[in-house]
Design an enzyme around this catalytic site. Structure first.
Site, PDB file in Angstrom:
ATOM      1  N   ARG A  11     -15.443  10.755   6.460  1.00 44.99           N
ATOM      2  CA  ARG A  11     -14.199  11.455   6.792  1.00 44.99           C
ATOM      3  C   ARG A  11     -13.958  12.611   5.829  1.00 44.99           C
ATOM      4  O   ARG A  11     -13.533  13.695   6.230  1.00 44.99           O
ATOM      5  CB  ARG A  11     -13.017  10.491   6.757  1.00 44.99           C
ATOM      6  CG  ARG A  11     -12.906   9.585   7.971  1.00 44.99           C
ATOM      7  CD  ARG A  11     -11.933   8.461   7.713  1.00 44.99           C
ATOM      8  NE  ARG A  11     -10.601   8.960   7.387  1.00 44.99           N
ATOM      9  CZ  ARG A  11      -9.690   8.248   6.726  1.00 44.99           C
ATOM     10  NH1 ARG A  11      -9.970   7.023   6.320  1.00 44.99           N
ATOM     11  NH2 ARG A  11      -8.509   8.763   6.474  1.00 44.99           N
ATOM     12  N   HIS A  18       0.861  -1.189   0.000  1.00 49.70           N
ATOM     13  CA  HIS A  18       0.000   0.000   0.000  1.00 49.70           C
ATOM     14  C   HIS A  18       0.891   1.231   0.000  1.00 49.70           C
ATOM     15  O   HIS A  18       1.887   1.291   0.718  1.00 49.70           O
ATOM     16  CB  HIS A  18      -0.912   0.035   1.224  1.00 49.70           C
ATOM     17  CG  HIS A  18      -1.751   1.283   1.277  1.00 49.70           C
ATOM     18  ND1 HIS A  18      -2.951   1.399   0.596  1.00 49.70           N
ATOM     19  CD2 HIS A  18      -1.550   2.478   1.893  1.00 49.70           C
ATOM     20  CE1 HIS A  18      -3.452   2.604   0.806  1.00 49.70           C
ATOM     21  NE2 HIS A  18      -2.635   3.282   1.579  1.00 49.70           N
ATOM     22  N   SER A  54      -8.484   2.436   8.299  1.00 49.64           N
ATOM     23  CA  SER A  54      -8.944   2.300   6.918  1.00 49.64           C
ATOM     24  C   SER A  54      -7.988   1.448   6.093  1.00 49.64           C
ATOM     25  O   SER A  54      -8.400   0.515   5.390  1.00 49.64           O
ATOM     26  CB  SER A  54      -9.093   3.688   6.289  1.00 49.64           C
ATOM     27  OG  SER A  54      -9.465   3.602   4.936  1.00 49.64           O
ATOM     28  N   ASP A 100     -15.672   0.614   6.384  1.00 49.87           N
ATOM     29  CA  ASP A 100     -14.722   1.605   5.881  1.00 49.87           C
ATOM     30  C   ASP A 100     -15.336   2.439   4.771  1.00 49.87           C
ATOM     31  O   ASP A 100     -15.068   3.638   4.677  1.00 49.87           O
ATOM     32  CB  ASP A 100     -13.458   0.916   5.372  1.00 49.87           C
ATOM     33  CG  ASP A 100     -12.470   1.927   4.793  1.00 49.87           C
ATOM     34  OD1 ASP A 100     -11.964   2.755   5.568  1.00 49.87           O
ATOM     35  OD2 ASP A 100     -12.234   1.902   3.569  1.00 49.87           O
ATOM     36  N   LYS A 103      -8.570  -3.101   5.372  1.00 46.07           N
ATOM     37  CA  LYS A 103      -8.753  -3.659   4.024  1.00 46.07           C
ATOM     38  C   LYS A 103      -7.682  -4.689   3.708  1.00 46.07           C
ATOM     39  O   LYS A 103      -7.960  -5.720   3.082  1.00 46.07           O
ATOM     40  CB  LYS A 103      -8.746  -2.530   2.986  1.00 46.07           C
ATOM     41  CG  LYS A 103      -9.965  -1.616   3.069  1.00 46.07           C
ATOM     42  CD  LYS A 103     -10.074  -0.723   1.851  1.00 46.07           C
ATOM     43  CE  LYS A 103      -9.099   0.420   1.874  1.00 46.07           C
ATOM     44  NZ  LYS A 103      -9.543   1.598   2.614  1.00 46.07           N
TER      45      LYS A 103
END
Length: 471
Positions: A193, A107, A208, A186, A212
């Site tokens: 958010r 990520h 978040s 999420d 995932k």
């Protein structure tokens, strides 16, 4: 071969006194408790996430809780529970036993020209990993990974669970969008958010991202946490704080998690914009990649190979990733992934051939414009944020979810840091559609280039400042 989806829910018939006590509380009670700076219990966090998922919490209540978390923060134990309950709010993937320790992902916190995933996923697959990369669309400067891939005709980012396992079995990697049943909490909280200006809350960012990745049931995860003027966090210390939270949360879920802290000042590679970044990714997979992009691919890939136990140290991992990219094995995996995700075999083969005409397949912008250097000297700086902001306004990005992006809009850097340039030499090629960029936008772009009149050249600095590995 099999694929299981487990829908997490409290065990039927179980008795949990703490849960029963929490159930007696109302959502306003929990908001008040966090607002006043108190620690939420595991049961209270579970209650809140279940209310978000079941749509029994009012939007104003969700927004109030997010703001309370933003203002008061969370202790590490709270963040861990928040992440776990978000992960368990929907489906959790389960993989075949023979894939144990091989399922990996990465990520990135985002960057200008960040095309790392397009090279890294097939490189890892060529090193025997399984990479179920669940990516997103861009909401900041330019398109996200999915937007880039959708500039390839036929590429389908929507795949069923059965299709995902089939692609992983035959190819080893896929890059897909998030399903409706994966971490639904999420999806609600992320939109809220944005609406409540709590996007940059460290506990909420951590929950978040890691929830995932946890739902992917990964063996190992690497995080590319960026810092600099074109990143969410401008300084190394702030990025380090986020990286440590993410690493702790990932390891707390049983995922071997590491992070690289990398600079985000200029651009990654020379191309920014969806189709242009696909072309640069393909060129990289053909062994012609820029040094900075390859540094990130090798570092992140090497870390994952080390965390899975496929190599003994980081240097060996970097070498293996480099070998499969330079040797063409990663390119073959990318071609196979394109075909498995809907691209015609002739199109995939053409894109991966040695001397392809990319614009016979990918969309080319109607217009190109080259900007000229205003003085002789050495290129000292290229402001990636300015480039991204102008290109975004020209159509390469989106300002809100659901908006389309123009895949052909973007920019190519024609010079690199440390290079000597002459006055009047082209330094940037802008790809755009009608209307043409305004004079103000051209002036802004010209400000992105800094040329020093000194005779001293400079060496390219490493993008990776620090590496955090699990113990």
């Amino acid at each position: 071969m099999f694929f299981n989806i487990i829908l997490a829910s409290p065990a039927s018939g179980s008795v949990d006194l703490g849960w029963n006590l929490a159930a007696m509380l109302s959502i306003p009670d929990l908001i008040k408790k966090k607002r006043d700076g108190e620690k939420l219990s595991d049961e209270e966090i579970k209650l809140f996430i279940e209310a978000v998922t079941a749509n029994t919490a009012q939007p104003c209540q969700i927004g109030a809780m997010l703001m309370a978390i933003y203002l008061r923060g969370m202790e590490s134990a709270e963040i861990q529970t928040l992440t776990r309950e978000m992960m368990l709010s929907g489906d959790v993937m389960s993989w075949p036993n023979e894939w144990k320790k091989l399922v990996v992902d990465k990520h990135s916190t985002g960057g200008v020209g960040d095309k790392v995933s397009l090279v890294l996923a097939p490189a890892l697959a060529a090193c025997r990993c399984k990479v179920p990369m669940i990516s997103g669309r861009g909401l900041a400067h330019t398109g996200g990974t999915l937007d880039k891939l959708e500039s390839i005709p036929g590429f389908n980012i929507q795949q069923t669970s059965e299709q995902i396992v089939g692609i992983l079995d035959s190819v080893g990697c896929c890059i897909v969008g998030q399903t409706e049943r994966l971490v639904p909490a999420d999806r609600v909280m992320y939109a809220m958010r944005d609406a409540t200006s709590t996007v940059d809350s460290l506990p909420l960012i951590t929950g978040s991202i890691i929830s995932k990745k946890g739902a992917e049931s990964l063996s190992a995860l690497v995080l590319d946490v960026k810092f600099g003027r074109a990143a969410l966090y401008k300084d190394l210390q702030s990025a380090r704080e986020l990286a440590q939270l993410l690493v702790d949360a990932g390891n707390g879920l049983g995922i071997r998690t590491g992070a690289a802290l990398s600079q985000m000042e200029c651009t990654i590679g020379r191309c920014v914009g969806n189709s242009l970044e696909v072309i640069e990714s393909l060129e990289t997979l053909k062994g012609n990649g820029p040094d900075d992009l390859m540094e990130l691919v090798e570092t992140l890939g090497g870390m994952l190979l080390m965390m899975t136990g496929l190599v003994s140290d980081l240097s060996e991992g970097k070498k293996q990733i480099s070998d499969v990219v330079i040797g063409g094995a990663a390119l073959s995996k990318f071609q196979a992934m394109m075909q498995a995700q809907g691209v015609a075999s002739e199109t995939a083969a053409s894109l991966c051939s040695a001397h392809t005409d990319y614009y016979s397949i990918l969309r080319k912008s109607e217009h190109q414009m080259e900007l000229k250097a205003s003085a002789d000297g050495v290129v000292q700086d290229i402001d990636g944020l300015i480039l991204a902001q102008v290109i975004h306004k020209l159509g390469a990005g989106r300002s809100k979810a659901g908006m389309p992006v123009n895949h052909s809009v973007g920019a190519e850097l024609l010079v690199s840091l440390g290079q000597r340039v002459k006055k009047g030499a082209s330094w940037l090629r802008l790809h755009y559609e009608d209307p043409a960029p305004s004079q103000d936008q051209i002036v802004q772009l010209q400000k992105a280039l800094t040329v020093d009149h000194s005779e001293t050249t400079q060496q390219r600095q490493s993008l990776v400042a620090e590496v955090l590995l699990p113990q």
